[in-house]
Motif scaffolding. Structure first.
Motif: not given
Length: 452
Positions: A252-268
């Motif tokens: 869950x840590x990975x899903x909420x950091x690398x998975x969503x923030x590091x990959x999708x924050x910029x396009x979001x």
């Protein structure tokens, strides 16, 4: 006869040079920085790759998912390979893979090529220099200050992941994405020279005891069958409840950091009208607070129950993610800055207490067990990186992804509280669970199984 001391020269001052462990930790940190620069670049590549090749977000997300999955799956094998061939050889090989993957990425023209070089080659290289590597360095070279050094090495990864993002984003905008990828590849080649000169596999190679110990420790013989050992440790750990709780929370840590923030924050953020360079700068600011949060978490891990730390971190992270859809806008406002500060302090703070618990439960195999927990971290990250792109393509928004991942963090907080500390017995300096060479009250050192 009276001795004349009036003209006697003063005794030369004794110079105490830094313990060799600090040099090893420093060059290890540089290697982690070099690899870390690649782990958050995926968000910068989405827009340019879509513009140049017309690839969808989900297609690019597949390569990112492979990268993240291999990043995690490589870590336990890399930790075992370090016991077999030595840290320096493995680190040099990993940096070579990262540099080669970066260079070859600039030549891709097909999606399968992106999966092969960015997904596989870069994933293998960065995975070998993940936090299981940091755990190995600390376990071999330090008896005292373990939590603090773990925090600093984790912060080194943060520096590589975030601090250079604005520069790389500016480079991609003004000189093309290929030059932005080549820059960290060149940095990896430079660090290889320093690793060759300064890194040693074990304190015995430098003729010194581990830092914080007065006892010289002989270098253990090479452990053959690195792959078999990594798998054997996994099989034994998988029979214990703490492993699944640690792996579950870290997924869950990975899903909420690398998975969503590091990959999708910029396009979001770009979806809400925010320029890409501004979004990348916010991620870099998260990285700045990561450093403070991670070092502080390492300090707290030496003094506080790691389970309670994890529960607090995940609960606060989940709340912050649920509020994020309300904060994104074309311009940066105060609430979004507050989110950046809070998320930055919590982002990588989970690493020191998770490593500490792995070592308490599994003793000398703790680094490999943490490597498997890190594999779960990256599998969770890769799954959300892919599903986040699918959700965006299907619904035109990331909102549901932020809320779902926030709910997962709340579940992770509960899982952390379910963990039980190992049974208590006295500890000796340097044993698992020792704090700065002394005992931690109420903690234990007996691993759940003997060393494989």
């Amino acid at each position: 006869m009276t001795e004349n001391t009036e003209n006697a020269a003063p005794a030369p001052a004794i110079r105490r040079s830094p313990h060799r462990a600090w040099w090893v930790a420093a060059v290890s940190g540089l290697a982690i920085v070099a690899a870390g620069a690649f782990t958050t670049m995926s968000g910068l590549l989405v827009g340019p790759l879509r513009a140049e090749f017309g690839w969808s977000r989900s297609t690019i997300g597949l390569a990112v998912s492979v990268n993240m999955a291999l990043y995690g799956l490589t870590a336990p094998f890399a930790a075992a390979l370090m016991d077999r061939f030595g840290m320096r050889r493995v680190v040099l090989g990993a940096l070579t893979a990262v540099a080669a993957g970066g260079v070859l990425t600039t030549a891709v023209t097909r999606t399968w090529q992106l999966v092969l070089v960015w997904g596989v080659l870069v994933g293998l290289g960065t995975g070998s220099l993940a936090m299981a590597f940091a755990a190995t360095v600390v376990g071999r070279w330090f008896v005292r200050r373990r939590g603090l050094v773990l925090g600093v090495l984790t912060a080194a990864g943060v520096v590589g992941q975030f601090v250079f993002l604005p520069v790389l984003s500016w480079t991609a905008d003004h000189h093309g994405w290929r030059l932005a990828v080549l820059a960290p590849a060149l940095a990896a080649l430079v660090v290889m020279v320093l690793v060759r000169l300064l890194m040693r596999d074990h304190p015995a190679d430098a003729g010194v005891p581990p830092y914080g110990s007065a006892v010289f420790v002989a270098k253990p013989p090479a452990v053959p069958g690195a792959a078999r050992r990594a798998l054997r440790v996994l099989v034994r750990a998988a029979r214990t409840g703490p492993f699944w709780l640690l792996a579950g929370t870290f997924a869950i840590c990975g899903a909420s950091t690398n998975g969503i923030m590091w990959t999708h924050f910029t396009p979001a953020a770009h979806d809400h009208g925010m320029p890409t360079t501004v979004a990348a700068s916010l991620l870099a600011l998260i990285g700045v607070f990561n450093v403070a949060g991670t070092v502080g978490s390492g300090w707290l891990t030496d003094r506080t129950d790691p389970r309670r730390l994890l529960a607090s971190y995940y609960a606060l992270r989940g709340l912050s993610l649920m509020f994020l859809p309300l904060l994104l806008a074309p311009a940066v406002r105060t609430p979004l800055v507050l989110f950046v500060v809070v998320f930055g302090l919590l982002d990588v703070a989970t690493v020191p207490p998770t490593i500490a618990l792995a070592r308490e439960y599994y003793g000398e195999d703790g680094a490999i067990v943490f490597g498997w927990a890190n594999a779960a971290h990256q599998l969770g990250a890769g799954l959300v990186a892919f599903l986040g792109g699918v959700a965006r393509d299907a619904s035109g928004s990331y909102d549901v992804v932020w809320i779902a991942v926030g709910a997962l963090c709340a579940a992770a907080a509960l899982l952390a509280l379910v963990l039980r500390r190992p049974g208590s017995r006295p500890v000796t300096g340097g044993g698992p669970g020792a704090v700065d060479g002394g005992p931690r009250t109420g903690s234990a050192t007996a691993p759940c199984f003997p060393r494989a």
